[in-house]
Motif scaffolding. Structure first.
Motif, PDB file in Angstrom:
ATOM      1  N   LEU A  66     -70.831 -30.095 -18.562  1.00  0.00           N
ATOM      2  CA  LEU A  66     -71.066 -29.724 -17.163  1.00  0.00           C
ATOM      3  C   LEU A  66     -71.521 -28.265 -17.062  1.00  0.00           C
ATOM      4  O   LEU A  66     -72.343 -27.937 -16.206  1.00  0.00           O
ATOM      5  N   GLY A  67     -70.996 -27.417 -17.928  1.00  0.00           N
ATOM      6  CA  GLY A  67     -71.411 -26.015 -17.911  1.00  0.00           C
ATOM      7  C   GLY A  67     -72.872 -25.845 -18.230  1.00  0.00           C
ATOM      8  O   GLY A  67     -73.583 -25.055 -17.601  1.00  0.00           O
ATOM      9  N   SER A  68     -73.361 -26.608 -19.213  1.00  0.00           N
ATOM     10  CA  SER A  68     -74.769 -26.532 -19.574  1.00  0.00           C
ATOM     11  C   SER A  68     -75.652 -27.023 -18.428  1.00  0.00           C
ATOM     12  O   SER A  68     -76.680 -26.413 -18.103  1.00  0.00           O
ATOM     13  N   LEU A  69     -75.264 -28.112 -17.782  1.00  0.00           N
ATOM     14  CA  LEU A  69     -76.037 -28.633 -16.646  1.00  0.00           C
ATOM     15  C   LEU A  69     -76.021 -27.670 -15.465  1.00  0.00           C
ATOM     16  O   LEU A  69     -76.996 -27.566 -14.717  1.00  0.00           O
ATOM     17  N   ALA A  70     -74.934 -26.950 -15.303  1.00  0.00           N
ATOM     18  CA  ALA A  70     -74.819 -26.025 -14.168  1.00  0.00           C
ATOM     19  C   ALA A  70     -75.723 -24.818 -14.306  1.00  0.00           C
ATOM     20  O   ALA A  70     -75.951 -24.104 -13.319  1.00  0.00           O
ATOM     21  N   ASP A  71     -76.241 -24.563 -15.505  1.00  0.00           N
ATOM     22  CA  ASP A  71     -77.122 -23.410 -15.690  1.00  0.00           C
ATOM     23  C   ASP A  71     -78.505 -23.617 -15.082  1.00  0.00           C
ATOM     24  O   ASP A  71     -79.270 -22.665 -14.947  1.00  0.00           O
ATOM     25  N   PHE A  72     -78.848 -24.846 -14.690  1.00  0.00           N
ATOM     26  CA  PHE A  72     -80.118 -25.074 -14.011  1.00  0.00           C
ATOM     27  C   PHE A  72     -80.015 -24.608 -12.563  1.00  0.00           C
ATOM     28  O   PHE A  72     -78.946 -24.680 -11.946  1.00  0.00           O
ATOM     29  N   ALA A  73     -81.139 -24.133 -12.035  1.00  0.00           N
ATOM     30  CA  ALA A  73     -81.156 -23.520 -10.704  1.00  0.00           C
ATOM     31  C   ALA A  73     -80.526 -24.419  -9.657  1.00  0.00           C
ATOM     32  O   ALA A  73     -80.881 -25.595  -9.534  1.00  0.00           O
ATOM     33  N   GLY A  74     -79.581 -23.866  -8.902  1.00  0.00           N
ATOM     34  CA  GLY A  74     -78.949 -24.572  -7.797  1.00  0.00           C
ATOM     35  C   GLY A  74     -77.774 -25.441  -8.179  1.00  0.00           C
ATOM     36  O   GLY A  74     -77.053 -25.925  -7.313  1.00  0.00           O
ATOM     37  N   GLN A 199     -77.820 -18.002  -7.214  1.00  0.00           N
ATOM     38  CA  GLN A 199     -77.862 -18.054  -8.672  1.00  0.00           C
ATOM     39  C   GLN A 199     -79.086 -17.285  -9.163  1.00  0.00           C
ATOM     40  O   GLN A 199     -80.218 -17.742  -9.054  1.00  0.00           O
ATOM     41  N   ARG A 200     -78.875 -16.098  -9.724  1.00  0.00           N
ATOM     42  CA  ARG A 200     -79.966 -15.238 -10.186  1.00  0.00           C
ATOM     43  C   ARG A 200     -80.518 -15.686 -11.533  1.00  0.00           C
ATOM     44  O   ARG A 200     -81.726 -15.629 -11.784  1.00  0.00           O
ATOM     45  N   TYR A 201     -79.632 -16.074 -12.427  1.00  0.00           N
ATOM     46  CA  TYR A 201     -80.041 -16.463 -13.774  1.00  0.00           C
ATOM     47  C   TYR A 201     -79.919 -17.984 -13.922  1.00  0.00           C
ATOM     48  O   TYR A 201     -78.869 -18.547 -13.638  1.00  0.00           O
ATOM     49  N   ALA A 202     -81.000 -18.619 -14.365  1.00  0.00           N
ATOM     50  CA  ALA A 202     -80.977 -20.085 -14.471  1.00  0.00           C
ATOM     51  C   ALA A 202     -81.988 -20.556 -15.498  1.00  0.00           C
ATOM     52  O   ALA A 202     -83.010 -19.901 -15.742  1.00  0.00           O
ATOM     53  N   LYS A 203     -81.699 -21.699 -16.106  1.00  0.00           N
ATOM     54  CA  LYS A 203     -82.661 -22.363 -16.974  1.00  0.00           C
ATOM     55  C   LYS A 203     -83.601 -23.203 -16.108  1.00  0.00           C
ATOM     56  O   LYS A 203     -83.241 -23.608 -15.006  1.00  0.00           O
ATOM     57  N   ALA A 204     -84.793 -23.491 -16.603  1.00  0.00           N
ATOM     58  CA  ALA A 204     -85.755 -24.308 -15.860  1.00  0.00           C
ATOM     59  C   ALA A 204     -85.976 -25.633 -16.574  1.00  0.00           C
ATOM     60  O   ALA A 204     -85.959 -25.703 -17.804  1.00  0.00           O
ATOM     61  N   LEU A 205     -86.164 -26.687 -15.793  1.00  0.00           N
ATOM     62  CA  LEU A 205     -86.509 -27.984 -16.362  1.00  0.00           C
ATOM     63  C   LEU A 205     -87.920 -27.936 -16.949  1.00  0.00           C
ATOM     64  O   LEU A 205     -88.820 -27.296 -16.398  1.00  0.00           O
ATOM     65  N   ALA A 206     -88.116 -28.594 -18.079  1.00  0.00           N
ATOM     66  CA  ALA A 206     -89.445 -28.682 -18.658  1.00  0.00           C
ATOM     67  C   ALA A 206     -90.340 -29.518 -17.749  1.00  0.00           C
ATOM     68  O   ALA A 206     -89.852 -30.370 -16.998  1.00  0.00           O
ATOM     69  N   PRO A 207     -91.663 -29.284 -17.768  1.00  0.00           N
ATOM     70  CA  PRO A 207     -92.571 -30.072 -16.922  1.00  0.00           C
ATOM     71  C   PRO A 207     -92.401 -31.567 -17.147  1.00  0.00           C
ATOM     72  O   PRO A 207     -92.411 -32.050 -18.279  1.00  0.00           O
ATOM     73  N   GLY A 208     -92.211 -32.304 -16.046  1.00  0.00           N
ATOM     74  CA  GLY A 208     -92.063 -33.745 -16.110  1.00  0.00           C
ATOM     75  C   GLY A 208     -90.675 -34.222 -16.491  1.00  0.00           C
ATOM     76  O   GLY A 208     -90.417 -35.430 -16.531  1.00  0.00           O
ATOM     77  N   GLU A 209     -89.758 -33.292 -16.755  1.00  0.00           N
ATOM     78  CA  GLU A 209     -88.409 -33.689 -17.172  1.00  0.00           C
ATOM     79  C   GLU A 209     -87.519 -33.867 -15.948  1.00  0.00           C
ATOM     80  O   GLU A 209     -87.612 -33.115 -14.984  1.00  0.00           O
ATOM     81  N   THR A 210     -86.667 -34.875 -15.982  1.00  0.00           N
ATOM     82  CA  THR A 210     -85.731 -35.138 -14.891  1.00  0.00           C
ATOM     83  C   THR A 210     -84.337 -34.684 -15.300  1.00  0.00           C
ATOM     84  O   THR A 210     -84.054 -34.457 -16.471  1.00  0.00           O
ATOM     85  N   MET A 211     -83.448 -34.579 -14.298  1.00  0.00           N
ATOM     86  CA  MET A 211     -82.081 -34.171 -14.592  1.00  0.00           C
ATOM     87  C   MET A 211     -81.375 -35.218 -15.454  1.00  0.00           C
ATOM     88  O   MET A 211     -80.537 -34.889 -16.292  1.00  0.00           O
TER      89      MET A 211
END
Length: 416
Positions: A66-74, A199-211
């Protein structure tokens, strides 16, 4: 120090959740003992330690993914809210009359919600402040949490101790009403953070990638994160040290009232002594943040660990009377907030900010498994020997191991 709005709102969440933490470590064990009259003192200590172990184990298993998933924006605020609301609902649910074992189950789920929300809350720290201000802001969170939590706690204690005589209420009913008071307080000081947090710092999803794809990738990628941690000697040494020394801290906090009760000490005196701990911890936590800026964060953590070794030895060999419990409470107050606050902020300085939740998730594994190990150790040793003092003494070894790891870390990073 003048706080920004985000720093201030972040600190206020500590004021809210600390009320439940204080109530859980002081009144709730005594309430559980009161509704579980069939058990002897060793069985009560064992049951409470087992409940703490289960709650810590669940959080430790959940947080890496859950911590890793939470690093995505929002996502960070969404996970925070989910666990906060779970804990809040179960806090209110504890006000419902029930037997000892059903109550313990509700308590465990409430604790899981509380502790999980605090993991995401800790990971918000790099978002709300800078490295230079991190020690002070983190220490202020604990400090204001200690003093702020005293407000609803004093109201609840006045109700519990005065309600039966002044209002003709049953004491157990007064405790149940107190759960509602604590829950309302927790909610009130959470709303500002939820409204203001960005959330100032966040990872971004790769193009075309879903959650959904990211969830599978996250599970597969846990090994990669562990390898990154393993290859950073400073982070690895610190996490191992934290695993051992925070065990002593958490176990002393969670087991203090139960241990005092098992020694036959008056429950009212125990609660009042822990209230004194809060007042002592307020200036001590602030002072610790300032001393860290002057003498170095790691040096102040090492001093606190040495102090906890002394506290455990005192509890195991000398704690017999209420006066001695008061001495113990003051000693814990001097170092409790400082070691927790600086542990949180020092780790925040070591890790990459855009992966804060991911790293704090693993950090939480070490902290929660330490809690599992500590309370389980107390439970096993107490059960085997029938002596709670030996259970307390056993955690001193873990503190010493943590201290050795911190000294090794200081040779790599210095005392900054």
């Amino acid at each position: 120090m003048k706080y920004t709005k985000q720093e201030r709102d972040w600190v206020m969440y500590d004021v809210g959740n600390s009320a439940l933490v204080l109530f859980n470590t002081s009144v709730v064990p005594i309430y559980f003992n009161a509704i579980n009259t069939a058990a002897d003192s060793a069985e009560l200590v064992t049951a409470w330690a087992n409940a703490q172990t289960v709650a810590s184990l669940v959080v430790a298993l959940l947080m890496p993914i859950l911590g890793s998933l939470a690093d995505f924006a929002g996502n960070k605020i969404k996970f925070f809210l989910g666990f906060f609301l779970t804990g809040l609902v179960l806090c209110f649910a504890q006000a419902i009359p029930m037997g000892a074992m059903p109550f313990l189950v509700v308590y465990v789920v409430c604790t899981i919600g509380l502790n999980s929300s605090m993991t995401f809350y800790d990971a918000m720290l790099p978002d709300v402040t800078t490295d230079e201000r991190m020690d002070t802001v983190s220490s202020s969170g604990y400090a204001w949490g200690y003093i702020g939590s005293c407000v609803p706690f004093i109201v609840c204690i006045a109700l519990i101790l005065g309600g039966p005589a002044a209002l003709g209420l049953d004491m157990l009913l007064c405790v149940r009403v107190s759960f509602v008071i604590i829950g309302v307080w927790w909610l009130a000081f959470t709303v500002p953070l939820v409204r203001a947090y960005k959330q100032r710092y966040a990872k971004a999803l790769a193009p075309g990638e879903t959650m959904g794809g990211e969830i599978a990738k996250t599970i597969r990628g846990l090994g990669d994160t562990m390898r990154r941690i393993a290859h950073d000697k400073a982070i690895l040494l610190y996490m191992v040290a934290f695993f051992f020394y925070i065990d002593g801290v958490h176990t002393v906090i969670s087991m203090a009232t139960t241990y005092g009760t098992s020694l036959g000490l008056d429950s009212t005196a125990l609660i009042l002594a822990l209230l004194v701990t809060q007042f002592v911890a307020f200036p001590s936590a602030i002072a610790y943040g300032r001393l860290a800026g002057k003498y170095g964060t790691l040096r102040m953590i090492i001093i606190a660990v040495v102090a906890y070794v002394c506290i455990v030895l005192f509890a195991a060999f000398y704690l017999k009377t209420e006066v001695e419990f008061w001495i113990l409470a003051v000693a814990v107050g001097l170092f409790q907030g400082g070691i927790q606050a600086l542990s949180r902020s020092y780790f925040g300085k070591l890790i990459p900010k855009e992966r804060a939740n991911e790293y704090y998730g693993f950090f939480d594994i070490f902290g929660r498994y330490a809690s599992v190990m500590g309370t389980l150790l107390v439970s096993v040793v107490t059960s085997l020997t029938g002596d709670a003092s030996l259970g307390v003494l056993s955690i001193g070894i873990l503190l010493i191991v943590g201290l050795v790891m911190l000294i090794r870390l200081s040779r790599i990073k210095g005392m900054a």
